[in-house]
Write a protein that holds these residues in place. Structure first.
Motif, mmCIF file in Angstrom:
data_model
loop_
_atom_site.group_PDB
_atom_site.id
_atom_site.type_symbol
_atom_site.label_atom_id
_atom_site.label_comp_id
_atom_site.label_asym_id
_atom_site.label_seq_id
_atom_site.Cartn_x
_atom_site.Cartn_y
_atom_site.Cartn_z
ATOM 1 N N LYS A 20 66.591 45.240 22.922
ATOM 2 C CA LYS A 20 66.002 46.417 23.046
ATOM 3 C C LYS A 20 64.344 46.116 23.476
ATOM 4 N N LEU A 21 64.219 44.761 23.881
ATOM 5 C CA LEU A 21 63.024 44.687 24.578
ATOM 6 C C LEU A 21 62.914 45.274 26.029
ATOM 7 N N LYS A 22 61.620 45.755 26.355
ATOM 8 C CA LYS A 22 61.669 46.052 27.759
ATOM 9 C C LYS A 22 60.163 45.315 28.414
ATOM 10 N N GLN A 23 60.447 45.670 29.790
ATOM 11 C CA GLN A 23 59.528 44.754 30.589
ATOM 12 C C GLN A 23 58.012 45.017 30.145
ATOM 13 N N GLY A 24 57.123 43.967 30.191
ATOM 14 C CA GLY A 24 55.764 44.513 29.624
ATOM 15 C C GLY A 24 55.522 44.090 28.058
ATOM 16 N N ASN A 25 56.654 44.066 27.320
ATOM 17 C CA ASN A 25 56.531 43.739 25.875
ATOM 18 C C ASN A 25 55.973 42.388 25.559
ATOM 19 N N VAL A 26 55.083 42.186 24.473
ATOM 20 C CA VAL A 26 54.436 40.902 24.233
ATOM 21 C C VAL A 26 54.963 40.731 23.023
ATOM 22 N N ILE A 27 55.594 39.527 22.586
ATOM 23 C CA ILE A 27 55.863 39.097 21.379
ATOM 24 C C ILE A 27 54.895 38.141 20.807
ATOM 25 N N LYS A 28 54.287 38.469 19.732
ATOM 26 C CA LYS A 28 53.250 37.573 19.173
ATOM 27 C C LYS A 28 53.762 36.726 18.098
ATOM 28 N N GLY A 29 53.629 35.351 18.361
ATOM 29 C CA GLY A 29 54.078 34.463 17.301
ATOM 30 C C GLY A 29 53.457 34.412 15.808
ATOM 31 N N PRO A 30 54.111 33.864 14.761
ATOM 32 C CA PRO A 30 55.452 33.598 14.858
ATOM 33 C C PRO A 30 56.501 34.836 14.854
ATOM 34 N N ALA A 31 57.396 34.579 15.636
ATOM 35 C CA ALA A 31 58.328 35.866 15.623
ATOM 36 C C ALA A 31 59.876 34.990 15.968
ATOM 37 N N ILE A 32 60.747 35.741 15.742
ATOM 38 C CA ILE A 32 62.280 35.485 15.998
ATOM 39 C C ILE A 32 63.000 36.325 16.776
ATOM 40 N N VAL A 33 63.515 36.200 17.792
ATOM 41 C CA VAL A 33 64.222 37.339 18.718
ATOM 42 C C VAL A 33 65.692 36.999 18.589
ATOM 43 N N LEU A 34 66.535 37.723 18.291
ATOM 44 C CA LEU A 34 68.020 37.960 17.789
ATOM 45 C C LEU A 34 68.777 38.040 19.168
ATOM 46 N N GLU A 35 69.879 37.791 19.531
ATOM 47 C CA GLU A 35 70.498 38.181 20.555
ATOM 48 C C GLU A 35 71.804 37.605 20.261
#
Length: 686
Positions: free
Chosen positions: A644-659
């Motif tokens: 569900k992430l889109k171009q330009g999204n910024v993920i600030k740490g701490p973070a976990i991204v699942l796929e």
């Protein structure tokens, strides 16, 4: 419609990528590997990826396959019983080898030399002799040789190598021996490998061990390729099978059958090819590739969009003369086992691995020893409800029980023990990255780091901090990136020969003619595959040294430049390489040693799919907050769904991204920006 399928068989999972050749649409699948018979996992994966795409397997026209069959055959010592024919007086060529003992000054104290792949008891001598210039000094004495070959047959050899002294200069006697064997049916059903076909270059030990290794893995690879072909034809009728070579090109099933020594780095080469493809789409040509799977980690360096190549391939303690992508492998994967030896009381991770069976404790398949995967689960980097390969649930309670044994041995909490496992495995992988960068004269700060493999994105941000290589690129579908490499590469073959001449003893015209002849020889494989001449590209390599020196460096060059500027054009490049590696160049005369032409088909043009545009807030992909253990304390990290992430999204740490096939960790003080192809580009906030 026509589809092309990339298949990569790893130690733990088999990855598949299906490409619609007309639209470029991609479909992926991941299934557990089946070590007892890799083809079972391949066919399970084909069924799943076709189901995902909603197509019939008969619509697949080409299968590109990266395999570890040849590699594992050598590592596990399960190859053929190999007979060897050498020139009279050279029977101990494999025993003497290079008289090299690995390790430090006292390495010989603990060194246990492995048995040769062709034992002395199965080695016979041919009474013959060829000079270094190729002159036949003594013809073969056939009677004695025929009797000795019959004795080999009675001993039950399963493959035969013929490696005669100086056969690189004249292969007549080797071919005569093969002719005798075939004409008199001395070894029915036993494959014969000639060193003049497999490695027609100087240095008798290197040529012999390479050809013996070819014979050693040949029956097993042949059986696997034939079984795979039969199964594919049953399901897909007219499908073409190609196997990925160690150098990153594809070989036909026929070529793989006769020259399996070229497949020893087949699996890792697919990952590097896939990394180059995805990174170039994102605009990065200088890369450190970091492929972490279940059993091991493979790293390599890519400069200006081309992977560093090596003229030698090492598997275990066997080193052969075969072109390969320069990949360094360490026993560090998701399944690497952590232990605390009683003698030292210091934590160690790997190289022992839980493998696919029983796997980490968290897999709930009977494994009880703590692994890197269990540590990641305890740290919260892999939420316990995540599914791997689409159908696996991880047990955090079992992971904690396993890691607790390490904590008890060190007097630490379960979380601190897990953090120690995580840090040590990162240091092990950092050491491998230094081997392909710093020790080759490259500054890792000049390269981006691309992390992939099922476990790579969990550790990539931490490796970026150690190497200071930014951005850290996490491609979409990192667990199946090797399959991307398989499907986006092309058929390739090479021809080489030794031509030992000082620059002053030869001419531009003579050298150009040899390279032209070698290109024609290499083109025969592509002719057999029906590759159009207009789609072919030819590249040229030469091994050069200073006269009187033993060291060789491989120089890539353009033939038109050689025609225009003469031998000094490649000599100047050699000087630059020597200075980069050793900080100096010599004013000594240069010497040609080996010449090589590589002919390659045009690769399939596949564009990475783009993702929709968004703003810098990834709110649509946000799932929840989750508890993690980072920087020595408990924290809350944001959990995101990658699809569900889109171009330009910024993920600030701490973070976990699942796929589906992997999990990405973004550490505190870092941010991951999503580019138009869905890559996550991680950089420090500062």
């Amino acid at each position: 419609m026509s589809y092309r399928l990339g298949v990569d068989v790893g130690g733990t999972f088999t990855d598949l990528l299906l490409v619609d050749e007309k639209t470029g649409r991609l479909y992926t699948a991941k299934v557990p590997s089946t070590p007892e018979d890799s083809s079972i996992g391949v066919f399970n994966g084909i069924a799943r990826v076709c189901d995902n795409a909603g197509i019939d397997p008969t619509e697949i026209s080409s299968v590109m396959h990266g395999t570890t069959v040849a590699t594992n055959t050598i590592l596990t010592g399960t190859g053929a019983k190999v007979g060897l024919i050498t020139t009279k007086g050279y029977r101990q060529v494999l025993q003497i080898a290079r008289s090299f003992v690995p390790g430090g000054l006292g390495g010989w104290v603990i060194y246990n030399k492995s048995n040769p792949l062709a034992p002395l008891g199965l080695t016979i001598e041919a009474d013959e002799r060829i000079s270094a210039s190729g002159e036949i000094l003594r013809k073969i004495k056939k009677g004695k040789l025929e009797k000795d070959i019959k004795d080999l047959s009675k001993k039950g050899i399963e493959a035969l190598t013929v490696s005669l002294i100086n056969s690189f200069a004249n292969d007549a006697n080797e071919k005569e021996i093969k002719k005798i064997i075939n004409k008199k049916k001395l070894l029915p059903g036993v494959p014969v490998s000639l060193s003049s076909d497999i490695a027609p270059e100087m240095q008798e030990y290197e040529r012999t061990i390479t050809t013996v290794a070819n014979s050693y893995v040949r029956p097993k690879v042949s059986e696997y390729v034939k079984n795979l072909q039969r199964g594919l034809k049953r399901k897909m009728k007219d499908v073409k099978l190609h196997i990925l070579r160690s150098d990153g090109g594809l070989a036909s099933a026929k070529a793989s059958d006769s020259n399996p020594v070229n497949l020893l780095m087949s699996g890792p080469a697919g990952g590097v090819s896939g990394a180059i493809w995805i990174a170039q789409q994102a605009g990065y040509d200088n890369l450190l590739t970091f492929d972490m799977g279940g059993t091991s980690t493979d790293v390599s360096l890519v400069k200006n969009g081309k992977a560093a190549q090596s003229r030698e391939t090492s598997v275990g303690d066997v080193t052969v003369r075969a072109s390969s992508v320069d990949v360094r492998t360490v026993g560090a994967g998701g399944g690497s086992i952590a232990h605390v030896p009683e003698l030292t009381g210091a934590l160690r991770v790997g190289p022992q691995s839980a493998g696919a069976e029983p796997g980490p404790a968290a897999y709930d398949k009977g494994g009880v020893e703590p692994t890197v995967t269990d540590a990641n689960l305890v740290l919260g980097y892999m939420p316990s409800d995540v599914r791997l390969g689409g159908d696996m649930i991880l047990r955090k309670d079992l992971a904690k029980d396993a890691v607790k044994t390490v904590g008890d041995a060190l007097g630490l909490s379960v979380e601190a023990a897990a953090a120690g496992i995580y840090d040590i495995v990162n240091e092990n992988m950092y050491g491998a990255l230094r081997l392909v960068s710093v020790e080759k004269g490259y500054d890792p700060r000049d390269f981006a780091l691309i992390g992939f493999g099922g476990a790579g994105p969990l550790h990539a941000n931490a490796l970026g901090k150690l190497t200071n290589s930014w951005p850290v690129i996490i491609p979409p579908g990192p667990g199946v990136l090797c399959a991307y490499g398989d499907v986006t590469t092309a058929i390739q073959d090479e021809a080489s020969m030794s031509f030992i001449r000082r620059f002053s003893d030869t001419s531009k015209k003579e050298v150009v003619q040899i390279f032209t002849d070698l290109a024609k020889k290499a083109s025969k494989t592509l002719d057999e595959e029906g590759v159009a001449k207009k789609n072919r590209t030819t590249t040229y390599q030469v091994d050069i040294r200073y006269h009187g020196q033993g060291l060789l460096l491989t120089v890539d060059f353009d033939l038109s430049e050689l025609r225009r500027k003469g031998l000094n054009a490649i000599g100047a490049t050699f000087d630059e390489m020597h200075e980069q590696l050793f900080t100096f160049a010599l004013p000594a005369e240069k010497e040609l040693v080996n010449l090589r032409s590589v002919v390659r088909d045009k690769a399939l043009s596949v564009k990475a799919p783009s993702v929709p545009r968004g703003n810098d807030k990834p709110s649509r992909a946000f799932i929840s907050k989750t508890k993690v253990f980072m920087e020595g304390k408990s924290k809350f990290a944001s959990l995101y769904e990658r699809s569900k992430l889109k171009q330009g999204n910024v993920i600030k740490g701490p973070a976990i991204v699942l796929e589906m096939d992997s999990t990405t960790v973004v550490l505190p003080g870092h941010s991951g920006r999503v580019d138009k192809f869905g890559n996550i580009l991680i950089t420090p906030d500062a």
